[in-house]
Scaffold this motif. Sequence first.
Motif, mmCIF file in Angstrom:
data_model
loop_
_atom_site.group_PDB
_atom_site.id
_atom_site.type_symbol
_atom_site.label_atom_id
_atom_site.label_comp_id
_atom_site.label_asym_id
_atom_site.label_seq_id
_atom_site.Cartn_x
_atom_site.Cartn_y
_atom_site.Cartn_z
ATOM 1 N N MET A 47 0.623 -1.042 -0.133
ATOM 2 C CA MET A 47 0.340 0.002 -0.188
ATOM 3 C C MET A 47 0.604 1.299 0.325
ATOM 4 O O MET A 47 0.610 2.040 -0.391
ATOM 5 N N GLU A 102 2.364 2.220 -3.596
ATOM 6 C CA GLU A 102 1.098 2.913 -4.251
ATOM 7 C C GLU A 102 0.934 4.245 -3.984
ATOM 8 O O GLU A 102 0.758 4.893 -3.125
ATOM 9 N N ILE A 143 -1.489 7.069 -4.229
ATOM 10 C CA ILE A 143 -2.710 7.908 -3.949
ATOM 11 C C ILE A 143 -3.256 8.912 -4.623
ATOM 12 O O ILE A 143 -3.038 9.787 -4.483
ATOM 13 N N GLN A 149 -7.833 -0.047 -1.478
ATOM 14 C CA GLN A 149 -7.236 -0.074 -2.825
ATOM 15 C C GLN A 149 -6.983 -0.954 -3.751
ATOM 16 O O GLN A 149 -6.823 -0.491 -4.302
ATOM 17 N N ARG A 187 -9.859 1.004 -5.125
ATOM 18 C CA ARG A 187 -8.542 2.898 -5.789
ATOM 19 C C ARG A 187 -9.341 3.360 -5.083
ATOM 20 O O ARG A 187 -9.916 5.330 -5.576
#
Length: 204
Positions: free
Chosen positions: A1, A4, A6, A162, A165
């Motif tokens: 997490m 990535e 956001i 996640q 999204r």
Amino acid sequence: MDSETIPGSASSSASSMNNSSNNSNQRSSSLIQQYNWYYDKTELKRTPSILDGISYEKERMYRNEGARFILNAGLQMKLRYDTLATGVVYFHRFYMRHSFKVFPRYVTAACCLFLAGKAEETPKKCKDIIKIARTLMDDNQFSTFGEDPKEEVLTLERIVLQTIRFDLQVEHPYKYLVSYAKCFKGNKDKIQSMLQMAWTFTND
């Protein structure tokens, strides 16, 4: 997490400022594609679960069981229909990215209901959802929650967020049904009956 970026975060904004407009347009196009939750029949028969060896019929059964749990648990907790519908949408979207073999359906369903409550501003405590879940399941079904059901749900919440999204907004047809019903003129009882029938079809 953590690896990535956001969308909409500070790091994402800083990165956008340093890139060219062409790259920015490419990212925008990519985001639009990422948030497209519509699938054709071919994609629906090539889900992660089916590719993992689960039959199409069994996957549909698992989806129905998860959705039914969300509805039954939510109704017992007196949650609004839009909250329940949002939870069901999260559930179906999650399993377009993951397999039922990896993530137990009832744990995911409880997590989606918990998350939907927060997204629709009708929050319920995780422990209360688990308490309701215990009354709706047999021992074998509830065993999928593990030794610490609350921790299991809270851990999965991050994975669900996640996976979808962080796209928490779901537009439901209920408000349109009511708006259209107000446009009709005539016998109020018949209009109400028609609205109720349309509402039932929507829930199904």
